[in-house]
Design an enzyme around this catalytic site. Structure first.
Site, mmCIF file in Angstrom:
data_model
loop_
_atom_site.group_PDB
_atom_site.id
_atom_site.type_symbol
_atom_site.label_atom_id
_atom_site.label_comp_id
_atom_site.label_asym_id
_atom_site.label_seq_id
_atom_site.Cartn_x
_atom_site.Cartn_y
_atom_site.Cartn_z
ATOM 1 C CE1 TYR A 1 -4.086 1.916 0.324
ATOM 2 C CE2 TYR A 1 -2.889 3.141 2.003
ATOM 3 C CZ TYR A 1 -3.980 3.014 1.146
ATOM 4 O OH TYR A 1 -4.945 3.985 1.127
ATOM 5 C CE LYS B 1 -3.818 4.882 -2.166
ATOM 6 N NZ LYS B 1 -4.795 5.459 -3.109
#
Length: 250
Positions: free
Chosen positions: A154, A158
């Site tokens: 993640y 991002k």
């Protein structure tokens, strides 16, 4: 407010959470909104809600990690509402994993949706903006700027969105085309359920430093930021990554 009257907008991840709130907000301000998501029923409910409030919207089924679906969805939106003025790239997934135990396909799926999906939709929309201008708003995260435990995929996805945003902003700096990102902290959305279960051996004290007395943000709060940054009021902003995290990163 009528900042979006006459404007064509695409919102990905529109079936729930931030995407849903943003689609509702922009439609309320006059936008014609193409709502993209894989979840057909909640997407249909959203379009009905917008229409019931006097707005204009259509549901377009799309997995943002699938290049053919993305291209078809964008062409459908353009065919219905004209060239896209504002793209809100909001679709995203995530959960906690022990890095030693995370399956390669789980890693790839997070990268495919959060990073590659953001790129694919932007790439499909760009040709419609190059000669007339437009705004691309990507969704980063505090996890793309500051490390979080058990979130290697993640955080990587991002963090990639952050640099993708800056690279595109610089590439088109001499055009009437702005590219920015919004980086939320904790938000009251369905994705929080995926982050509610720590992996085996996980220690909640390691993540409590990311919780502030202000609590979690509401999707509607973020929708107001997307509405501002996509509007002409933010004409001088490009390459920016704007945090809305309740002081999490102080």
């Amino acid at each position: 407010m009528d900042r979006y009257v006459g404007k064509s907008v695409i919102v990905t991840g529109a079936a729930s959470g931030i995407g849903r709130a943003t689609a509702l907000r922009l439609a309320a301000e006059g936008a014609r909104v193409a709502c993209l998501d894989r979840a057909a029923e909640p997407l249909s409910d959203l379009v009905e809600q917008i229409a019931g409030a006097g707005g204009t919207a259509t549901a377009v089924s799309c997995d943002v990690s699938d290049v053919e679906q993305v291209r078809a969805a964008v062409e459908a939106a353009v065919g219905l509402y004209g060239p896209t003025d504002v793209l809100c790239n909001i679709a995203g997934i995530g959960r906690y994993y022990n890095s030693t135990e995370m399956a390669p396909e789980d890693w790839q799926r997070i990268i495919d949706v959060n990073l590659t999906g953001t790129w694919l939709v932007a790439q499909a929309v760009l040709p419609h903006m190059l000669d007339r201008g437009g705004v691309i708003l990507n969704t980063a995260s505090t996890s793309g700027l500051f490390a979080q435990p058990w979130q290697a995929a993640y955080c990587a996805s991002k963090g990639g969105v952050v640099m993708l945003t800056k690279a595109l902003a610089l590439e088109y700096l001499d055009r009437k085309l702005r590219v920015n990102a919004i980086a939320p902290g904790g938000v009251e959305t369905p994705i929080m359920k995926d982050f509610s279960q720590l992996p085996e051996g996980g220690d909640f004290s390691r993540i409590m430093r990311y919780v502030t007395p202000t609590g979690f943000c509401r999707p509607e709060d973020l929708a107001s930021l997307y509405a501002y940054m996509g509007s002409d009021e933010a004409h001088y902003m490009t390459g920016s990554v704007v945090l809305m995290d309740g002081g999490m990163t102080l």
